[in-house]
Design a protein around this motif. Structure first.
Motif, short mmCIF file in Angstrom:
data_model
loop_
_atom_site.label_atom_id
_atom_site.label_comp_id
_atom_site.label_asym_id
_atom_site.label_seq_id
_atom_site.Cartn_x
_atom_site.Cartn_y
_atom_site.Cartn_z
N MET A 1 6.74 -13.06 8.44
CA MET A 1 5.49 -14.24 8.49
C MET A 1 4.27 -13.45 8.03
O MET A 1 4.00 -12.66 8.90
N TYR A 2 3.59 -13.66 7.06
CA TYR A 2 2.03 -13.11 6.92
C TYR A 2 1.24 -14.31 6.43
O TYR A 2 1.55 -15.29 5.96
N ALA A 3 -0.09 -13.91 6.43
CA ALA A 3 -0.87 -14.88 5.99
C ALA A 3 -2.29 -14.00 5.39
O ALA A 3 -2.71 -13.01 5.58
N ILE A 4 -2.84 -14.87 4.50
CA ILE A 4 -4.13 -14.04 3.94
C ILE A 4 -5.32 -15.02 4.35
O ILE A 4 -5.29 -16.01 4.43
N VAL A 5 -6.26 -14.24 5.14
CA VAL A 5 -7.11 -14.87 5.85
C VAL A 5 -8.54 -14.25 5.57
O VAL A 5 -8.58 -12.87 5.43
N GLU A 6 -9.58 -15.04 5.88
CA GLU A 6 -10.97 -14.54 5.59
C GLU A 6 -11.68 -14.06 6.93
O GLU A 6 -11.59 -14.97 7.79
N ILE A 7 -12.00 -12.67 7.04
CA ILE A 7 -12.38 -12.27 8.44
C ILE A 7 -13.57 -11.44 7.80
O ILE A 7 -13.92 -10.80 7.23
N ALA A 8 -15.02 -12.13 8.42
CA ALA A 8 -16.02 -11.60 8.39
C ALA A 8 -16.40 -11.38 6.88
O ALA A 8 -17.02 -10.40 6.51
N GLY A 9 -16.25 -12.13 5.99
CA GLY A 9 -16.56 -12.14 4.66
C GLY A 9 -15.40 -11.32 3.87
O GLY A 9 -15.71 -11.30 2.59
N GLN A 10 -14.41 -10.96 4.46
CA GLN A 10 -13.26 -10.19 3.51
C GLN A 10 -11.96 -10.94 3.69
O GLN A 10 -11.84 -11.40 4.74
N GLN A 11 -11.03 -10.60 2.65
CA GLN A 11 -9.90 -11.24 2.81
C GLN A 11 -8.92 -10.22 3.11
O GLN A 11 -9.00 -9.12 2.72
N PHE A 12 -7.79 -10.27 4.18
CA PHE A 12 -6.97 -9.63 4.70
C PHE A 12 -5.56 -10.24 4.58
O PHE A 12 -5.34 -11.64 5.06
N LYS A 13 -4.81 -9.26 4.27
CA LYS A 13 -3.13 -9.84 4.67
C LYS A 13 -2.98 -9.37 6.08
O LYS A 13 -2.66 -8.00 6.18
N VAL A 14 -2.49 -10.28 6.81
CA VAL A 14 -2.20 -9.90 8.27
C VAL A 14 -0.66 -10.72 8.85
O VAL A 14 -0.25 -11.59 7.97
N SER A 15 -0.37 -9.98 9.58
CA SER A 15 1.00 -10.46 10.33
C SER A 15 0.83 -10.03 11.75
O SER A 15 -0.12 -9.36 12.24
N LYS A 16 1.75 -10.70 12.80
CA LYS A 16 1.65 -10.51 14.04
C LYS A 16 2.03 -9.15 14.37
O LYS A 16 2.63 -8.03 13.91
N ASP A 17 1.14 -8.88 15.40
CA ASP A 17 0.93 -7.51 15.98
C ASP A 17 0.26 -6.14 15.07
O ASP A 17 0.85 -5.20 15.26
N LEU A 18 -0.31 -6.71 14.21
CA LEU A 18 -1.09 -5.77 13.17
C LEU A 18 -2.43 -5.55 13.62
O LEU A 18 -3.06 -6.32 13.86
N LYS A 19 -2.86 -4.24 13.64
CA LYS A 19 -3.96 -3.80 14.01
C LYS A 19 -4.74 -3.59 12.63
O LYS A 19 -4.57 -3.17 11.60
N VAL A 20 -6.22 -4.25 12.76
CA VAL A 20 -6.97 -4.19 11.59
C VAL A 20 -8.29 -3.76 11.80
O VAL A 20 -9.10 -4.39 13.02
N TYR A 21 -9.14 -2.91 11.19
CA TYR A 21 -10.38 -2.71 11.21
C TYR A 21 -11.03 -3.58 10.11
O TYR A 21 -10.98 -3.62 9.01
N VAL A 22 -12.25 -4.57 10.71
CA VAL A 22 -12.98 -5.39 9.98
C VAL A 22 -14.42 -4.97 10.44
O VAL A 22 -14.80 -4.21 11.18
N HIS A 23 -15.10 -5.84 9.49
CA HIS A 23 -16.88 -5.50 9.81
C HIS A 23 -17.09 -6.16 11.24
O HIS A 23 -16.40 -6.96 11.62
N ARG A 24 -17.98 -5.49 11.72
CA ARG A 24 -18.58 -5.75 13.12
C ARG A 24 -18.70 -7.26 13.49
O ARG A 24 -19.26 -7.96 12.82
N LEU A 25 -17.99 -7.66 14.46
CA LEU A 25 -17.86 -9.09 15.02
C LEU A 25 -18.68 -9.19 16.27
O LEU A 25 -18.91 -8.02 17.15
N THR A 26 -19.36 -10.30 16.73
CA THR A 26 -19.96 -10.40 17.76
C THR A 26 -19.44 -10.61 18.98
O THR A 26 -20.11 -10.49 19.85
N ASN A 27 -18.22 -10.77 19.06
CA ASN A 27 -17.44 -11.05 20.38
C ASN A 27 -17.34 -9.68 21.07
O ASN A 27 -17.24 -8.46 20.53
#
Length: 144
Positions: A1-27
């Protein structure tokens, strides 16, 4: 199972337990984050596409750490002019790990409505009478 999701203005193909580097989040590090702009979900061959996003779908992630990326060197030069400019920067990034992808129950109903609308429009097009074009006018030969 995977999904295309928008994170911090960019689109990523993600799946469970995947590590992703994204633009800085405020959390803060260790906190949970949920992303609602899910554009496509593939669940073992069953693909759901949003218009533009899927209602009720979300991707849950956990912030692992904040860091800086590798240095990028920007070098500008104009030949024969003696102009050289060296500049660089390091991008601020956040590493996240995807914990799960959830799909809302309203997705299947919305897809069924689109199919009904598509069938109705094709029936209207087939039922419409065909119009014949008028013949072109012939040019008359004139003598002077």
């Amino acid at each position: 199972m995977y999904a295309i999701v928008e994170i911090a203005g960019q689109q990523f193909k993600v799946s469970k337990d995947l590590k992703v580097y994204v633009h800085r989040l405020t959390n803060e590090e260790g906190s949970k984050v949920s992303f609602d702009k899910v554009y496509l979900v593939d669940d073992n061959g069953s693909i759901t596409i949003g218009a533009p996003a899927i209602e009720g779908a979300s991707v849950e992630a956990k912030v692992l750490q904040h860091l800086k990326g590798d240095k990028v060197i920007v070098f500008k030069k104009k030949r024969r002019k003696g102009y050289k400019k060296r500049n660089g920067h390091r991008q601020y990034l956040t590493q996240i790990v995807i914990e799960g992808i959830t799909i809302g129950g309203t997705v299947k109903k919305a897809a069924a409505k689109k199919a009904v609308v598509a069938e109705a429009t094709t029936e209207e097009v087939e039922a419409a009478p065909k119009v014949k074009k008028a013949p072109k006018a012939k040019k008359e030969a004139t003598q002077e």
